[in-house]
Design a protein around this motif. Structure first.
Motif, PDB file in Angstrom:
ATOM      1  N   SER A   1      -6.696   8.641  -0.605  1.00 50.25           N
ATOM      2  CA  SER A   1      -7.524   7.507  -0.231  1.00 50.25           C
ATOM      3  C   SER A   1      -8.453   7.102  -1.374  1.00 50.25           C
ATOM      4  CB  SER A   1      -8.339   7.848   1.022  1.00 50.25           C
ATOM      5  OG  SER A   1      -9.183   6.786   1.376  1.00 50.25           O
TER       6      SER A   1
ATOM      7  N   ILE B   1      -7.795   2.911  -0.631  1.00 56.17           N
ATOM      8  CA  ILE B   1      -7.370   2.505   0.714  1.00 56.17           C
ATOM      9  C   ILE B   1      -8.238   3.286   1.696  1.00 56.17           C
ATOM     10  CG2 ILE B   1      -5.454   2.439   2.363  1.00 56.17           C
ATOM     11  CD1 ILE B   1      -3.540   2.472  -0.081  1.00 56.17           C
TER      12      ILE B   1
ATOM     13  N   LYS C   1       1.975   1.729  -3.456  1.00 56.10           N
ATOM     14  CA  LYS C   1       0.843   2.203  -4.254  1.00 56.10           C
ATOM     15  C   LYS C   1       0.663   3.715  -4.078  1.00 56.10           C
ATOM     16  CE  LYS C   1      -3.113  -0.158  -4.221  1.00 56.10           C
ATOM     17  NZ  LYS C   1      -4.453  -0.638  -3.805  1.00 56.10           N
TER      18      LYS C   1
ATOM     19  N   ASP D   1       0.825  -1.214   0.000  1.00 61.05           N
ATOM     20  CA  ASP D   1       0.000   0.000   0.000  1.00 61.05           C
ATOM     21  C   ASP D   1       0.857   1.260   0.000  1.00 61.05           C
ATOM     22  OD1 ASP D   1      -2.411  -1.340  -0.159  1.00 61.05           O
ATOM     23  OD2 ASP D   1      -2.836  -1.214   1.983  1.00 61.05           O
TER      24      ASP D   1
ATOM     25  N   THR E   1      -6.449   5.593  -4.394  1.00 58.87           N
ATOM     26  CA  THR E   1      -5.806   4.297  -4.151  1.00 58.87           C
ATOM     27  C   THR E   1      -6.777   3.241  -3.641  1.00 58.87           C
ATOM     28  OG1 THR E   1      -5.184   4.942  -1.898  1.00 58.87           O
ATOM     29  CG2 THR E   1      -3.544   5.321  -3.661  1.00 58.87           C
TER      30      THR E   1
ATOM     31  N   GLN F   1      -6.581   4.354   7.336  1.00 57.26           N
ATOM     32  CA  GLN F   1      -5.367   3.626   6.977  1.00 57.26           C
ATOM     33  C   GLN F   1      -4.458   4.505   6.115  1.00 57.26           C
ATOM     34  OE1 GLN F   1      -6.099  -0.084   4.941  1.00 57.26           O
ATOM     35  NE2 GLN F   1      -3.929  -0.536   4.740  1.00 57.26           N
ATOM     36  N   THR F   2      -5.063   5.271   5.214  1.00 57.24           N
ATOM     37  CA  THR F   2      -4.284   6.160   4.340  1.00 57.24           C
ATOM     38  C   THR F   2      -3.512   7.183   5.164  1.00 57.24           C
ATOM     39  OG1 THR F   2      -5.845   5.907   2.522  1.00 57.24           O
ATOM     40  CG2 THR F   2      -4.426   7.846   2.463  1.00 57.24           C
TER      41      THR F   2
END
Length: 82
Positions: free
Chosen positions: A31, A36, A14, A11, A34, A40-41
């Motif tokens: 976010s 995600i 990415k 990630d 991607t 988390q981002t």
């Protein structure tokens, strides 16, 4: 440019590739681009900032109040490694 080898997650890679292609953007845009999760981002971006791959800066015009950009070190890593 020489820099310490950094172990990156898929990630994180990415995110770096996307920033290399798209340029400066808000964490929520990262976010969305991607796919995600937002929380988390932000964690990924903070980790990448801690190792010098990106910079997070305040921006009152951004929906998140922050913008993220690749550093020279991050761009070099994308060009060499990813």
């Amino acid at each position: 440019m020489q820099f310490k080898r950094v172990q990156l997650t898929d990630d994180e890679r990415k995110v770096l590739r996307m920033l290399s292609r798209r340029g400066v953007m808000s964490p929520s845009r990262v976010s969305a681009e991607t796919m995600i999760l937002p929380g988390q981002t932000l964690g990924l971006l903070r980790n990448l900032a801690d190792v010098g791959m990106v910079v997070l800066r305040d921006d009152v015009d951004s929906e998140d109040g922050l913008l993220v950009a690749l550093t020279a070190q991050g761009r070099d890593l994308v060009e060499q490694d990813l």
